[in-house]
Enzyme design. Structure first.
Site, PDB file in Angstrom:
ATOM      1  N   HIS A   1      -3.270  -4.181 -10.285  1.00 39.17           N
ATOM      2  CA  HIS A   1      -4.613  -4.555  -9.969  1.00 39.17           C
ATOM      3  C   HIS A   1      -4.995  -5.785 -10.596  1.00 39.17           C
ATOM      4  O   HIS A   1      -4.776  -6.052 -11.790  1.00 39.17           O
ATOM      5  CB  HIS A   1      -5.528  -3.552 -10.080  1.00 39.17           C
ATOM      6  CG  HIS A   1      -6.927  -3.364  -9.407  1.00 39.17           C
ATOM      7  ND1 HIS A   1      -7.862  -4.249  -9.760  1.00 39.17           N
ATOM      8  CD2 HIS A   1      -7.171  -2.952  -8.243  1.00 39.17           C
ATOM      9  CE1 HIS A   1      -8.980  -3.944  -8.878  1.00 39.17           C
ATOM     10  NE2 HIS A   1      -8.517  -3.189  -7.995  1.00 39.17           N
TER      11      HIS A   1
ATOM     12  N   ASP B   1      -4.766   3.099  -4.238  1.00 39.86           N
ATOM     13  CA  ASP B   1      -3.860   3.390  -2.652  1.00 39.86           C
ATOM     14  C   ASP B   1      -2.508   4.120  -2.952  1.00 39.86           C
ATOM     15  O   ASP B   1      -1.997   4.453  -2.257  1.00 39.86           O
ATOM     16  CB  ASP B   1      -3.694   1.769  -2.377  1.00 39.86           C
ATOM     17  CG  ASP B   1      -4.798   1.081  -1.804  1.00 39.86           C
ATOM     18  OD1 ASP B   1      -4.907   0.100  -2.127  1.00 39.86           O
ATOM     19  OD2 ASP B   1      -5.519   1.602  -1.173  1.00 39.86           O
TER      20      ASP B   1
HETATM   21  C1  SDX Z   1      -6.858  -2.790  -3.714  1.00 31.88           C
HETATM   22  O1  SDX Z   1      -9.879  -6.283  -5.782  1.00 31.88           O
HETATM   23  C2  SDX Z   1     -10.053  -4.926  -5.669  1.00 31.88           C
HETATM   24  O2  SDX Z   1     -10.926  -4.549  -6.361  1.00 31.88           O
HETATM   25  C3  SDX Z   1      -8.953  -4.445  -4.596  1.00 31.88           C
HETATM   26  C4  SDX Z   1      -9.400  -2.794  -4.383  1.00 31.88           C
HETATM   27  C5  SDX Z   1     -10.616  -2.446  -3.735  1.00 31.88           C
HETATM   28  O3  SDX Z   1     -11.039  -1.573  -3.971  1.00 31.88           O
HETATM   29  O4  SDX Z   1     -11.137  -3.526  -3.221  1.00 31.88           O
HETATM   30  O5  SDX Z   1      -9.067  -2.274  -5.710  1.00 31.88           O
HETATM   31  C6  SDX Z   1      -8.126  -2.257  -3.473  1.00 31.88           C
HETATM   32  O6  SDX Z   1      -6.526  -3.952  -3.000  1.00 31.88           O
HETATM   33  C7  SDX Z   1      -6.057  -2.313  -4.651  1.00 31.88           C
HETATM   34  C8  SDX Z   1      -4.443  -3.155  -4.797  1.00 31.88           C
HETATM   35  C9  SDX Z   1      -3.674  -2.927  -3.900  1.00 31.88           C
HETATM   36  N1  SDX Z   1      -2.701  -3.551  -3.762  1.00 31.88           N
HETATM   37  C10 SDX Z   1      -1.266  -3.088  -3.943  1.00 31.88           C
HETATM   38  O7  SDX Z   1      -1.171  -2.047  -4.462  1.00 31.88           O
HETATM   39  C11 SDX Z   1      -0.048  -3.912  -3.639  1.00 31.88           C
HETATM   40  C12 SDX Z   1       0.830  -4.016  -4.805  1.00 31.88           C
HETATM   41  N2  SDX Z   1       0.109  -4.634  -5.892  1.00 31.88           N
HETATM   42  C13 SDX Z   1       0.211  -5.840  -6.168  1.00 31.88           C
HETATM   43  O8  SDX Z   1       0.674  -6.726  -4.995  1.00 31.88           O
HETATM   44  C14 SDX Z   1      -0.571  -6.581  -7.040  1.00 31.88           C
HETATM   45  O9  SDX Z   1      -0.725  -5.581  -8.282  1.00 31.88           O
HETATM   46  C15 SDX Z   1      -2.032  -7.025  -6.701  1.00 31.88           C
HETATM   47  C16 SDX Z   1      -2.133  -7.831  -5.350  1.00 31.88           C
HETATM   48  C17 SDX Z   1      -2.855  -5.885  -6.458  1.00 31.88           C
HETATM   49  C18 SDX Z   1      -2.428  -7.737  -7.846  1.00 31.88           C
HETATM   50  O10 SDX Z   1      -1.554  -8.795  -7.942  1.00 31.88           O
HETATM   51  P1  SDX Z   1      -1.635  -9.923  -9.227  1.00 31.88           P
HETATM   52  O11 SDX Z   1      -3.080 -10.516  -8.942  1.00 31.88           O
HETATM   53  O12 SDX Z   1      -0.327 -10.894  -9.291  1.00 31.88           O
HETATM   54  O13 SDX Z   1      -1.536  -9.041 -10.410  1.00 31.88           O
HETATM   55  P2  SDX Z   1      -1.350  -9.350 -11.769  1.00 31.88           P
HETATM   56  O14 SDX Z   1      -1.759 -10.938 -11.876  1.00 31.88           O
HETATM   57  O15 SDX Z   1      -2.068  -8.226 -12.616  1.00 31.88           O
HETATM   58  O16 SDX Z   1       0.071  -9.279 -12.161  1.00 31.88           O
HETATM   59  C19 SDX Z   1       0.749  -9.485 -13.399  1.00 31.88           C
HETATM   60  C20 SDX Z   1       1.863  -9.311 -13.175  1.00 31.88           C
HETATM   61  C21 SDX Z   1       2.776 -10.486 -12.334  1.00 31.88           C
HETATM   62  O17 SDX Z   1       3.963 -10.893 -12.887  1.00 31.88           O
HETATM   63  P3  SDX Z   1       3.889 -12.479 -13.516  1.00 31.88           P
HETATM   64  O18 SDX Z   1       3.405 -13.361 -12.433  1.00 31.88           O
HETATM   65  O19 SDX Z   1       3.153 -12.026 -14.885  1.00 31.88           O
HETATM   66  O20 SDX Z   1       5.472 -12.473 -13.878  1.00 31.88           O
HETATM   67  O21 SDX Z   1       2.784  -8.027 -12.774  1.00 31.88           O
HETATM   68  C22 SDX Z   1       3.247  -8.351 -11.580  1.00 31.88           C
HETATM   69  C23 SDX Z   1       2.875  -9.850 -11.054  1.00 31.88           C
HETATM   70  O22 SDX Z   1       4.080 -10.211 -10.219  1.00 31.88           O
HETATM   71  N3  SDX Z   1       3.068  -7.281 -10.693  1.00 31.88           N
HETATM   72  C24 SDX Z   1       3.805  -6.349 -10.063  1.00 31.88           C
HETATM   73  C25 SDX Z   1       2.956  -5.435  -9.222  1.00 31.88           C
HETATM   74  N4  SDX Z   1       1.916  -6.039  -9.362  1.00 31.88           N
HETATM   75  C26 SDX Z   1       1.787  -7.149 -10.031  1.00 31.88           C
HETATM   76  N5  SDX Z   1       5.203  -6.314 -10.166  1.00 31.88           N
HETATM   77  C27 SDX Z   1       5.553  -5.219  -9.234  1.00 31.88           C
HETATM   78  N6  SDX Z   1       4.894  -4.287  -8.739  1.00 31.88           N
HETATM   79  C28 SDX Z   1       3.480  -4.459  -8.622  1.00 31.88           C
HETATM   80  N7  SDX Z   1       2.807  -3.497  -7.916  1.00 31.88           N
END
Ligand code: SDX
Length: 392
Positions: free
Chosen positions: A270, A328
């Site tokens: 998140h 989710d």
């Molecule tokens: C919702 O914003 C909100 O409030 C949204 C929401 C709402 O109620 O409106 O909460 C609803 O959208 C929840 C999120 C649903 N999406 C998913 O579950 C999809 C899977 N999750 C990811 O795609 C991701 O976690 C995001 C998009 C939600 C956030 O992505 P970010 O901005 O890249 O997250 P981050 O910066 O905290 O990531 C830190 C690291 C990154 O790696 P590095 O660049 O540091 O090497 O963690 C990695 C990311 O690549 N990472 C993951 C991951 N999520 C983040 N690696 C593997 N699996 C994952 N799910």
């Protein structure tokens, strides 16, 4: 008609703005709607009461709740001509495409009677959106299933009515199980609002131009559809299905950690929560309750989800990056157990989030500010003169 008005949501370089509606502490995993913790609202309140709270800032008295519920109940029907929009879609169209189109079409039916600078007319549009989204989403489900549309009933509560419109057929009325209706209502509450997420920011930005509220909510629906946002609930269940059995989990954990592999664990991580998403905890308890009620507690998908969560939370990659299950991760398991196909998960999220979107739009309109205009950090070419093609 609408006066030119200004909107400046206070976008700073980080794109933040001020609001009194929802508070999130990502480090503590805390979510408050108007100061009330989501765990207490999920346990003690119900969705329409939460709608009142988000819209007006306080929990309603009984008289206020009765009046609000009556106003919503009286607006659940769609204009009969709106039925025609559905038949313009292919039967296999994703329901989010249908919901986005039909919500946008509300602009053609209700916009002309909505002066967005008149608080009372903004209120009417708000009630219409909250009241009609269940009907719009249920009819998208019926259209995809090739079944006749089922009209709303005024003797059912909000969640019961939605399940009735989804699962009743002319040959047999759906008998609403109160526990399933309570679980449905809880899912609506858990998704109601979430501060300035991508789709809410989309609604605010669209509204800042003076666009009518129906078009703004349609923009929010479009943004929510993405798999990184509201589309994650469908993607998560499809991922759990693809993993199939517990022994396949290590393979997918490895893929999720591989920088060269675009695969991410759906339902994990998140932008704000760097601790447990409090909604995920409530959803996990609800999954156990609903599947237990339906006698499918040994559901393989739930077993994979629980084991995946356990392994991921002990893995140093996820611990270091503070990745936890989000809203989710478990919601799709409950919705599928209720009888919904995965394609209906995000439309149900959009139905639930409509009150959050319109509450934030209402707050912005009341604060009469300028049009939103996020700025950029330009990293392109410096000034240069044109070169004729002969000289290139
Ligand atoms: C919702 O914003 C909100 O409030 C949204 C929401 C709402 O109620 O409106 O909460 C609803 O959208 C929840 C999120 C649903 N999406 C998913 O579950 C999809 C899977 N999750 C990811 O795609 C991701 O976690 C995001 C998009 C939600 C956030 O992505 P970010 O901005 O890249 O997250 P981050 O910066 O905290 O990531 C830190 C690291 C990154 O790696 P590095 O660049 O540091 O090497 O963690 C990695 C990311 O690549 N990472 C993951 C991951 N999520 C983040 N690696 C593997 N699996 C994952 N799910």
């Amino acid at each position: 008609k609408a006066d030119v008005f200004t909107f400046d949501p206070g976008y700073t370089s980080t794109g933040s703005c001020e609001s009194k509606i929802t508070f999130i502490d990502g480090e503590k995993g805390e979510l408050l709607y108007r100061g009330y913790p989501i765990e207490q609202l999920a346990e003690k309140s119900h969705y329409l009461e939460v709608c009142y709270l988000l819209l007006y800032g306080e929990l309603p008295t009984k008289a206020q709740m009765d009046d609000f519920e009556t106003r919503v109940t009286k607006h659940t029907m769609l204009h009969e001509q709106m039925r025609n929009f559905y038949s313009g879609f292919r039967r296999d169209a994703h329901p989010m495409a249908v919901v986005c189109g039909v919500v946008g079409a509300m602009s053609a039916f209700y916009h002309d009677s909505t002066d967005i600078n008149d608080p009372w007319q903004r209120e009417v549009a708000t009630i219409r959106l909250i009241a009609k989204l269940p009907t719009i989403v249920a009819w998208a489900f019926k259209y995809a299933a090739g079944q006749p549309f089922v009209y709303p009933r005024n003797d059912l509560n909000y969640a019961e009515n939605f399940l009735h419109m989804c699962f009743s057929v002319p040959a047999e009325e759906y008998k609403v199980d109160p526990i399933l209706a309570k679980a449905m209502d809880r899912i609506f509450t858990l998704h109601a609002d979430h501060e300035q997420n991508a789709s809410t920011s989309t609604v605010r930005l669209a509204g800042s131009s003076g666009a009518n509220p129906f078009a703004c909510i349609a923009a929010g629906v479009a943004c929510l559809w993405g798999p990184a946002h509201g589309g994650a609930n469908q993607a998560c269940l499809e991922m759990l299905r693809e993993i199939g059995t517990v022994d396949q989990i290590p393979t997918y954990i490895k893929k999720a950690k591989d920088k060269n592999d675009p695969f991410r664990l759906m339902g994990f991580g998140h932008r704000v929560y760097k601790n447990f998403d409090p909604r995920a905890k409530v959803m996990k308890e609800s999954a156990d309750e609903v599947l237990g009620l339906l006698g499918i507690e040994n559901n393989e998908t739930l077993a994979v989800a629980k084991e995946l969560e356990k392994i991921a939370l002990e893995d140093e990659y996820f611990v270091e990056k503070k990745l936890y299950p989000n809203v989710d991760f478990y919601s799709g398991i409950i919705l599928e157990a209720m009888g919904f196909p995965t394609s209906m998960f995000t439309p149900i999220f959009a139905l639930s989030r409509t009150v959050g979107w319109i509450s934030q739009w209402k707050e912005m309109m009341e604060e009469s500010s300028k049009i939103g205009r996020p700025r950029q950090l330009y990293t392109g070419a410096a000034f240069r003169d044109y070169v004729d093609v002969a000289g290139r």
